[in-house]
Design an enzyme around this catalytic site. Structure first.
Site, short mmCIF file in Angstrom:
data_model
loop_
_atom_site.label_atom_id
_atom_site.label_comp_id
_atom_site.label_asym_id
_atom_site.label_seq_id
_atom_site.Cartn_x
_atom_site.Cartn_y
_atom_site.Cartn_z
N CYS A 113 -6.53 4.61 -2.05
CA CYS A 113 -6.74 3.16 -2.12
C CYS A 113 -8.11 2.72 -2.62
O CYS A 113 -8.19 1.94 -3.58
CB CYS A 113 -6.43 2.52 -0.78
SG CYS A 113 -7.26 3.27 0.62
N ASP A 164 -0.84 -0.24 -4.58
CA ASP A 164 -2.17 0.26 -4.98
C ASP A 164 -2.19 1.72 -5.40
O ASP A 164 -3.20 2.19 -5.93
CB ASP A 164 -3.21 -0.02 -3.88
CG ASP A 164 -2.92 0.68 -2.56
OD1 ASP A 164 -1.86 1.32 -2.42
OD2 ASP A 164 -3.76 0.57 -1.64
N HIS A 165 -1.12 2.46 -5.17
CA HIS A 165 -0.93 3.83 -5.68
C HIS A 165 0.39 4.33 -5.13
O HIS A 165 1.13 3.60 -4.46
CB HIS A 165 -2.09 4.76 -5.31
CG HIS A 165 -2.39 4.83 -3.84
ND1 HIS A 165 -1.63 5.56 -2.95
CD2 HIS A 165 -3.36 4.23 -3.09
CE1 HIS A 165 -2.12 5.42 -1.74
NE2 HIS A 165 -3.17 4.61 -1.79
N GLU A 185 0.82 -1.22 0.00
CA GLU A 185 0.00 0.00 0.00
C GLU A 185 0.85 1.26 0.00
O GLU A 185 1.95 1.30 0.56
CB GLU A 185 -0.92 -0.01 1.23
CG GLU A 185 -1.83 -1.23 1.27
CD GLU A 185 -2.97 -1.06 2.24
OE1 GLU A 185 -3.70 -0.05 2.15
OE2 GLU A 185 -3.13 -1.93 3.10
N ASP A 186 0.30 2.29 -0.66
CA ASP A 186 0.85 3.65 -0.56
C ASP A 186 2.34 3.70 -0.85
O ASP A 186 3.12 4.25 -0.06
CB ASP A 186 0.60 4.21 0.85
CG ASP A 186 -0.88 4.26 1.23
OD1 ASP A 186 -1.69 3.63 0.55
OD2 ASP A 186 -1.21 4.94 2.21
#
Length: 530
Positions: free
Chosen positions: A72, A249-250, A33-34
């Site tokens: 997200c 996810d980004h 994530e992130d």
């Protein structure tokens, strides 16, 4: 129309099991994530990541991969459906758990209701005979129907599958999530704060450097977890029988990265390792959108991309023959704060259209202020201690159009939209944006309260999926549901796992239970055939 989609789905799903060879690959997603591409394979040697480096060394490194949102839930909504979140109604962050009704006037939470033809892509894998499991995060903007995963839990694993079944497994690590900058603040730093590089829009002080070093240290901790997954695969004799995807996810969960529609908020790592190190050491400049991940998994499993998907496969037998020319992204409500921006990007330029130029880029996201460097940046702003690029985020308004040559201007500080020599580029990207908004039926222009009302068919709560009907012949059972877009699940009574219904099933010796659920609707009651 409902009958058309139902028939089409049944034909596709029913045929899949007949089409493909028995030796179907196992597929594993390791998602984080992130996180932007902070790895040596992408030129960043700030922190050592030997396990992710191993995947890169033994696999294919994709350099031009972008999510459809810098946050997200909208991004994951797009990934799981293979469709832009702006098409399916999942563009606002977020719709479940808390919509901040005291400010937005919305229900406290709601499930997005996509068009009836939309499915979560693992459902196609299950129908084709795959075991699918997810550990554990979903965050799709809706509760997934029971037809999507054999298991979705903290203990979900390929190790739980029936013998002989190929698997599609997802392991999601939260280690690099934005919140972990403060949640792991007492963990030992693995990076010297004095050695991290800061973008020009950050002030340079101890607080900022410590948070950036903490983020990099979390990347190192993530790498340890990836190493453990690889160890388990080796222990099970599956490392060279499994296609491994590593992606995020980004972009980074840091201020002026996360939630933004600029390249730094969208650019992600993607590494694919094939069995026996096939294609090891390859690098790809192909332009890829995160909505292409699902279709690519389907392709590797021998399943063609469903026609309703915006995504396209970039690997496998059903890879798109024509590569993408553009990738698109969107930013809408973030927690309690409304905005609307759209982005189109190619391998050199990014065009951003701001629908509310009178509003600042910065949004007062309460959750984010828990990050010490965010609070510090606000303190310095209020004290008049920021200057130059450090003030860009906090300007009282923003241009209606932005154009950046991100290759020459990686931090996107120089807006070229008004410069005469870039008008040809501007017009070309403006046209691409207009076409995309029209073709994907972008829902961002509809006020959210009105959109929810439409999803609920004018009612005050989510519609209920009709109970399925079970019809018996001498040798088989046929199950149907009158709700357009509903997925049908069945199981032997007493079983804890629902199966995907795709075609008539042999008449069983035991009682059969069935239920139906359209994405975003309340699940039907369970009906029993004895």
């Amino acid at each position: 129309m409902h009958q058309f989609y139902t028939t089409l789905l049944l034909i596709l799903l029913g045929c899949f099991q007949q089409i493909f060879a028995q030796e179907r690959p196992n597929i594993l997603w390791i998602s984080a994530e992130d996180l932007s591409p902070h790895f040596s394979a992408y030129g960043d040697n700030t922190v050592k990541t030997p396990n992710i480096d191993r995947l890169a060394r033994e696999g294919v490194v994709y350099e031009q991969v972008y999510t459809t949102a810098g946050v997200c839930a909208p991004s994951r909504c797009a990934i799981i459906t293979g469709n832009y979140q702006t098409r399916v109604g999942g563009h606002n962050m977020r719709t479940l758990y808390n919509t901040f009704p005291e400010k937005t006037g919305l229900p406290k939470e709601y499930n997005v209701v996509p068009p009836p033809e939309i499915r979560c892509f693992p459902e196609y894998l299950r129908a084709a005979g795959y075991y699918t499991c997810n550990n554990e995060k979903t965050d799709y903007q809706f509760i997934a129907p029971p037809t999507v995963w054999d298991e979705s839990s903290k203990t979900a694993s390929w190790r739980n599958r029936p013998a002989g079944k190929p698997f599609f497994a997802v392991i999601n690590f939260t280690t690099t999530h934005e919140s972990q900058v403060w949640a792991r603040s007492k963990n030992p730093l693995r990076v010297d704060p004095n050695k991290v590089l800061l973008p020009p829009f950050y002030p340079d002080n101890t607080i900022v450097r410590k948070d950036v070093a903490r983020h990099y240290s979390n990347v190192s901790e993530l790498d340890d977890q990836v190493g453990e997954v690889l160890r388990q695969l080796e222990e099970d004799g599956l490392l060279d029988k499994t296609i491994i995807f590593f992606w995020t996810d980004h972009g980074d969960g840091l201020p002026f990265f996360k939630r933004e529609v600029y390249r730094r908020g969208l650019h992600i790592p993607l590494v694919i390792r094939y069995p026996n190190r096939s294609q090891a050491g390859t690098r790809s400049q192909r332009l890829i959108s995160a909505i292409d991940l699902g279709p690519s998994v389907l392709s590797l499993a021998g399943i063609p991309t469903p026609k309703q998907m915006d995504g396209q496969a970039f690997v496998g037998p059903f890879a798109a023959k024509k590569e993408r020319q553009w990738v698109f992204a969107a930013r809408d409500r973030m927690d309690s704060e409304y905005d609307r921006s759209r982005s189109v990007m190619n391998k050199q330029f990014q065009y951003v259209r701001n629908f509310y130029p009178e509003r600042p880029r910065y949004q007062n996201i309460e959750f984010r202020i828990q990050q010490p460097m965010m609070a510090e940046m606000l303190r310095l702003k209020d004290a008049g201690a920021l200057s130059g690029a450090q003030l860009l985020w906090f300007e009282p308004n923003k241009p209606a159009e932005e154009l950046y040559d991100w290759g020459k201007d990686p931090f996107q500080l120089n807006n070229l939209a008004a410069q005469p020599q870039y008008q040809t580029v501007l017009k070309k990207m403006r046209k691409a944006m207009d076409q995309w908004l029209l073709q994907t039926k972008d829902l961002g222009g509809i006020p959210e309260k009105e959109l929810v009302k439409q999803m609920w068919n004018g009612g005050d709560q989510a519609p209920l999926t009709s109970a399925p009907s079970i019809q018996a012949t001498v040798n088989e059972l046929r199950i149907s549901c009158t709700t357009p877009g509903a997925s049908i699940a069945f199981r032997e009574k007493g079983s804890s796992t629902w199966e995907v219904y795709t075609r008539p099933i042999p008449k069983p010796q035991k009682s059969i239970e069935a239920m139906a659920m359209r994405i975003g609707y309340t699940a039907s009651e369970i009906v029993t055939f004895k």
